[in-house]
Design a protein around this motif. Structure first.
Motif, PDB file in Angstrom:
ATOM      1  N   GLU A  42       0.107  -9.218 -39.988  1.00 38.50           N
ATOM      2  CA  GLU A  42      -1.156  -9.960 -40.001  1.00 38.50           C
ATOM      3  C   GLU A  42      -0.971 -11.407 -40.443  1.00 38.50           C
ATOM      4  N   THR A  43      -0.126 -11.647 -41.431  1.00 40.11           N
ATOM      5  CA  THR A  43       0.128 -13.024 -41.863  1.00 40.11           C
ATOM      6  C   THR A  43       0.864 -13.790 -40.772  1.00 40.11           C
ATOM      7  N   ALA A  44       1.840 -13.161 -40.138  1.00 38.97           N
ATOM      8  CA  ALA A  44       2.557 -13.808 -39.038  1.00 38.97           C
ATOM      9  C   ALA A  44       1.597 -14.130 -37.901  1.00 38.97           C
ATOM     10  N   LEU A  45       0.739 -13.200 -37.547  1.00 35.26           N
ATOM     11  CA  LEU A  45      -0.219 -13.396 -36.457  1.00 35.26           C
ATOM     12  C   LEU A  45      -1.177 -14.544 -36.749  1.00 35.26           C
ATOM     13  N   ALA A  46      -1.527 -14.739 -38.001  1.00 31.55           N
ATOM     14  CA  ALA A  46      -2.457 -15.807 -38.383  1.00 31.55           C
ATOM     15  C   ALA A  46      -1.884 -17.195 -38.111  1.00 31.55           C
ATOM     16  N   SER A  47      -0.587 -17.302 -37.870  1.00 36.16           N
ATOM     17  CA  SER A  47       0.047 -18.591 -37.582  1.00 36.16           C
ATOM     18  C   SER A  47      -0.183 -19.048 -36.151  1.00 36.16           C
ATOM     19  N   TYR A  48      -0.661 -18.157 -35.291  1.00 30.30           N
ATOM     20  CA  TYR A  48      -0.821 -18.427 -33.858  1.00 30.30           C
ATOM     21  C   TYR A  48      -2.243 -18.860 -33.500  1.00 30.30           C
ATOM     22  N   THR A  49      -2.360 -19.601 -32.389  1.00 27.43           N
ATOM     23  CA  THR A  49      -3.668 -19.893 -31.805  1.00 27.43           C
ATOM     24  C   THR A  49      -4.213 -18.616 -31.168  1.00 27.43           C
ATOM     25  N   ALA A  50      -5.498 -18.585 -30.883  1.00 28.08           N
ATOM     26  CA  ALA A  50      -6.127 -17.396 -30.288  1.00 28.08           C
ATOM     27  C   ALA A  50      -5.595 -17.104 -28.882  1.00 28.08           C
ATOM     28  N   ASP A  51      -5.087 -18.119 -28.187  1.00 24.18           N
ATOM     29  CA  ASP A  51      -4.579 -17.927 -26.825  1.00 24.18           C
ATOM     30  C   ASP A  51      -3.057 -18.090 -26.753  1.00 24.18           C
ATOM     31  N   ALA A  52      -2.384 -17.847 -27.856  1.00 27.87           N
ATOM     32  CA  ALA A  52      -0.931 -18.038 -27.926  1.00 27.87           C
ATOM     33  C   ALA A  52      -0.183 -17.124 -26.968  1.00 27.87           C
ATOM     34  N   VAL A  53       1.053 -17.554 -26.663  1.00 28.07           N
ATOM     35  CA  VAL A  53       1.950 -16.813 -25.784  1.00 28.07           C
ATOM     36  C   VAL A  53       3.307 -16.722 -26.476  1.00 28.07           C
ATOM     37  N   GLY A  97      12.835 -11.364 -22.332  1.00 24.73           N
ATOM     38  CA  GLY A  97      12.354 -11.232 -20.961  1.00 24.73           C
ATOM     39  C   GLY A  97      10.932 -10.737 -20.809  1.00 24.73           C
ATOM     40  N   HIS A  98      10.226 -10.533 -21.905  1.00 21.27           N
ATOM     41  CA  HIS A  98       8.840 -10.060 -21.856  1.00 21.27           C
ATOM     42  C   HIS A  98       7.920 -11.121 -22.428  1.00 21.27           C
ATOM     43  N   THR A  99       6.728 -11.244 -21.847  1.00 17.75           N
ATOM     44  CA  THR A  99       5.742 -12.212 -22.303  1.00 17.75           C
ATOM     45  C   THR A  99       4.545 -11.475 -22.876  1.00 17.75           C
ATOM     46  N   TYR A 100       4.091 -11.948 -24.033  1.00 20.63           N
ATOM     47  CA  TYR A 100       2.960 -11.353 -24.748  1.00 20.63           C
ATOM     48  C   TYR A 100       1.899 -12.426 -24.904  1.00 20.63           C
ATOM     49  N   ARG A 101       0.667 -12.110 -24.509  1.00 22.56           N
ATOM     50  CA  ARG A 101      -0.420 -13.094 -24.512  1.00 22.56           C
ATOM     51  C   ARG A 101      -1.570 -12.619 -25.402  1.00 22.56           C
ATOM     52  N   GLY A 102      -2.024 -13.510 -26.246  1.00 24.16           N
ATOM     53  CA  GLY A 102      -3.190 -13.234 -27.062  1.00 24.16           C
ATOM     54  C   GLY A 102      -2.890 -12.365 -28.268  1.00 24.16           C
ATOM     55  N   PRO A 103      -3.860 -12.278 -29.179  1.00 24.08           N
ATOM     56  CA  PRO A 103      -3.643 -11.587 -30.457  1.00 24.08           C
ATOM     57  C   PRO A 103      -3.237 -10.116 -30.349  1.00 24.08           C
ATOM     58  N   ALA A 104      -3.840  -9.357 -29.462  1.00 18.61           N
ATOM     59  CA  ALA A 104      -3.535  -7.922 -29.391  1.00 18.61           C
ATOM     60  C   ALA A 104      -2.085  -7.686 -28.958  1.00 18.61           C
ATOM     61  N   GLU A 105      -1.647  -8.374 -27.907  1.00 15.41           N
ATOM     62  CA  GLU A 105      -0.275  -8.183 -27.423  1.00 15.41           C
ATOM     63  C   GLU A 105       0.739  -8.729 -28.426  1.00 15.41           C
ATOM     64  N   ILE A 106       0.442  -9.874 -29.035  1.00  8.59           N
ATOM     65  CA  ILE A 106       1.372 -10.447 -30.008  1.00  8.59           C
ATOM     66  C   ILE A 106       1.438  -9.565 -31.254  1.00  8.59           C
ATOM     67  N   ARG A 126      -0.022 -26.422 -31.411  1.00  4.90           N
ATOM     68  CA  ARG A 126      -1.291 -27.024 -31.033  1.00  4.90           C
ATOM     69  C   ARG A 126      -2.051 -27.198 -32.333  1.00  4.90           C
ATOM     70  N   GLY A 127      -2.184 -28.439 -32.736  1.00  3.65           N
ATOM     71  CA  GLY A 127      -2.770 -28.687 -34.045  1.00  3.65           C
ATOM     72  C   GLY A 127      -1.842 -28.113 -35.100  1.00  3.65           C
ATOM     73  N   ALA A 128      -2.414 -27.350 -36.015  1.00  2.00           N
ATOM     74  CA  ALA A 128      -1.634 -26.768 -37.111  1.00  2.00           C
ATOM     75  C   ALA A 128      -1.166 -25.351 -36.816  1.00  2.00           C
ATOM     76  N   SER A 129      -1.341 -24.874 -35.570  1.00  2.00           N
ATOM     77  CA  SER A 129      -1.001 -23.487 -35.233  1.00  2.00           C
ATOM     78  C   SER A 129       0.040 -23.422 -34.114  1.00  2.00           C
ATOM     79  N   ILE A 130       0.676 -22.268 -34.007  1.00  2.00           N
ATOM     80  CA  ILE A 130       1.672 -22.031 -32.969  1.00  2.00           C
ATOM     81  C   ILE A 130       0.956 -21.602 -31.682  1.00  2.00           C
ATOM     82  N   ALA A 131       1.155 -22.368 -30.615  1.00  2.00           N
ATOM     83  CA  ALA A 131       0.559 -22.041 -29.325  1.00  2.00           C
ATOM     84  C   ALA A 131       1.516 -21.240 -28.449  1.00  2.00           C
ATOM     85  N   GLU A 132       2.827 -21.449 -28.668  1.00  2.00           N
ATOM     86  CA  GLU A 132       3.813 -20.747 -27.852  1.00  2.00           C
ATOM     87  C   GLU A 132       5.114 -20.605 -28.630  1.00  2.00           C
ATOM     88  N   LEU A 133       5.748 -19.465 -28.451  1.00  2.00           N
ATOM     89  CA  LEU A 133       7.075 -19.203 -29.010  1.00  2.00           C
ATOM     90  C   LEU A 133       7.916 -18.573 -27.910  1.00  2.00           C
TER      91      LEU A 133
END
Length: 122
Positions: free
Chosen positions: A34-45, A50-59, A111-118
């Motif tokens: 949960e703390t790690a997830l809080a570092s991401y934007t709501a639409d992060a990728v 080789g796999h891509t995860y989009r948004g809070p549920a997949e991440i 993006r701003g103070a959050s992670i948009a992509e990793l």
């Protein structure tokens, strides 16, 4: 991922990384999803292995389950910045996974103070 020329990155100290990146790395290392997830934007990728995860549920699912069958340690061995939004963190992993060690690039787009992509790459 955007067309970023990672070869143009300038070496920085870990203390120069954005707070969201250092907080994410610490939380991920503790398997604090949960703390790690809080570092991401709501639409992060996130792209890993080789796999891509989009948004809070997949991440969240990726964070909770990635490499959960292995025990390993990570060591931050270097950091660099391309510009104010693109950072490359080099991590050394050692553990009981196939091969026993791995050196990976964690390439962050902010993006701003959050992670948009990793994107995690060898």
């Amino acid at each position: 991922m955007s067309n970023v020329n990672w070869t143009e990155a300038t070496t920085i100290t870990p203390g120069e990384l954005p707070v969201a990146i250092t907080g994410y790395l610490l939380a991920h290392g503790r398997r604090d999803t949960e703390t790690a997830l809080a570092s991401y934007t709501a639409d992060a990728v996130v792209t890993d292995d080789g796999h891509t995860y989009r948004g809070p549920a997949e991440i969240r699912n990726w964070l909770a389950n990635a490499a959960s069958e292995y025990t390993f340690t990570t060591e931050l061995v270097g950091a660099s910045r391309v510009d104010q939004t693109h950072y490359d963190v080099r991590q050394h992993l050692a553990g009981d996974f196939p091969g026993g060690t791995a050196d990976l690039h964690y390439r962050f787009t902010m993006r701003g103070a959050s992670i948009a992509e990793l994107v995690i790459t060898p």
